[in-house]
Design a protein around this motif. Structure first.
Motif, PDB file in Angstrom:
ATOM      1  N   HIS A   1      41.289   8.339  11.669  1.00 43.01           N
ATOM      2  CA  HIS A   1      40.186   9.221  12.047  1.00 43.01           C
ATOM      3  C   HIS A   1      40.557  10.639  11.653  1.00 43.01           C
ATOM      4  CE1 HIS A   1      42.522  10.668  15.501  1.00 43.01           C
ATOM      5  NE2 HIS A   1      42.708   9.431  15.889  1.00 43.01           N
ATOM      6  N   PRO A   2      39.641  11.590  11.763  1.00 41.00           N
ATOM      7  CA  PRO A   2      39.968  12.979  11.406  1.00 41.00           C
ATOM      8  C   PRO A   2      41.149  13.481  12.234  1.00 41.00           C
ATOM      9  CG  PRO A   2      37.613  12.750  11.799  1.00 41.00           C
ATOM     10  CD  PRO A   2      38.255  11.457  12.215  1.00 41.00           C
ATOM     11  N   LEU A   3      41.976  14.318  11.618  1.00 44.10           N
ATOM     12  CA  LEU A   3      43.121  14.894  12.319  1.00 44.10           C
ATOM     13  C   LEU A   3      42.627  15.816  13.426  1.00 44.10           C
ATOM     14  CD1 LEU A   3      46.172  15.454  12.556  1.00 44.10           C
ATOM     15  CD2 LEU A   3      45.850  17.274  10.869  1.00 44.10           C
TER      16      LEU A   3
ATOM     17  N   ASP B   1      45.922  11.397  13.875  1.00 45.53           N
ATOM     18  CA  ASP B   1      44.946  11.001  12.856  1.00 45.53           C
ATOM     19  C   ASP B   1      44.673   9.503  12.914  1.00 45.53           C
ATOM     20  OD1 ASP B   1      47.194   9.831  11.763  1.00 45.53           O
ATOM     21  OD2 ASP B   1      47.172  11.030   9.938  1.00 45.53           O
TER      22      ASP B   1
END
Length: 62
Positions: free
Chosen positions: A28-30, A20
């Protein structure tokens, strides 16, 4: 001119890792990444490299 920071390498003992960005709300998004045949994978978001620890035994499959 700003020098780029070196890519961070994280040693792992599993063939699948979650990344992440490590920055909490600033990350950032997982995403889940699967190590490639050579025992490494690079995150497409933050360029961290995950590498299988030497001597780690990972089973692929159930």
């Amino acid at each position: 001119m700003t020098a780029m920071q070196p890519t961070e390498t994280i040693l792992v003992e599993t063939s699948t890792v979650g990344c992440d960005g490590g920055g909490g709300a600033l990350g950032h998004p997982l995403v889940y990444l699967t190590l490639e045949r050579g025992g490494k994978v690079e995150c497409p978001y933050c360029s961290r490299v995950y590498q299988l620890k030497e001597g780690a035994k990972v089973s692929h499959g159930h």
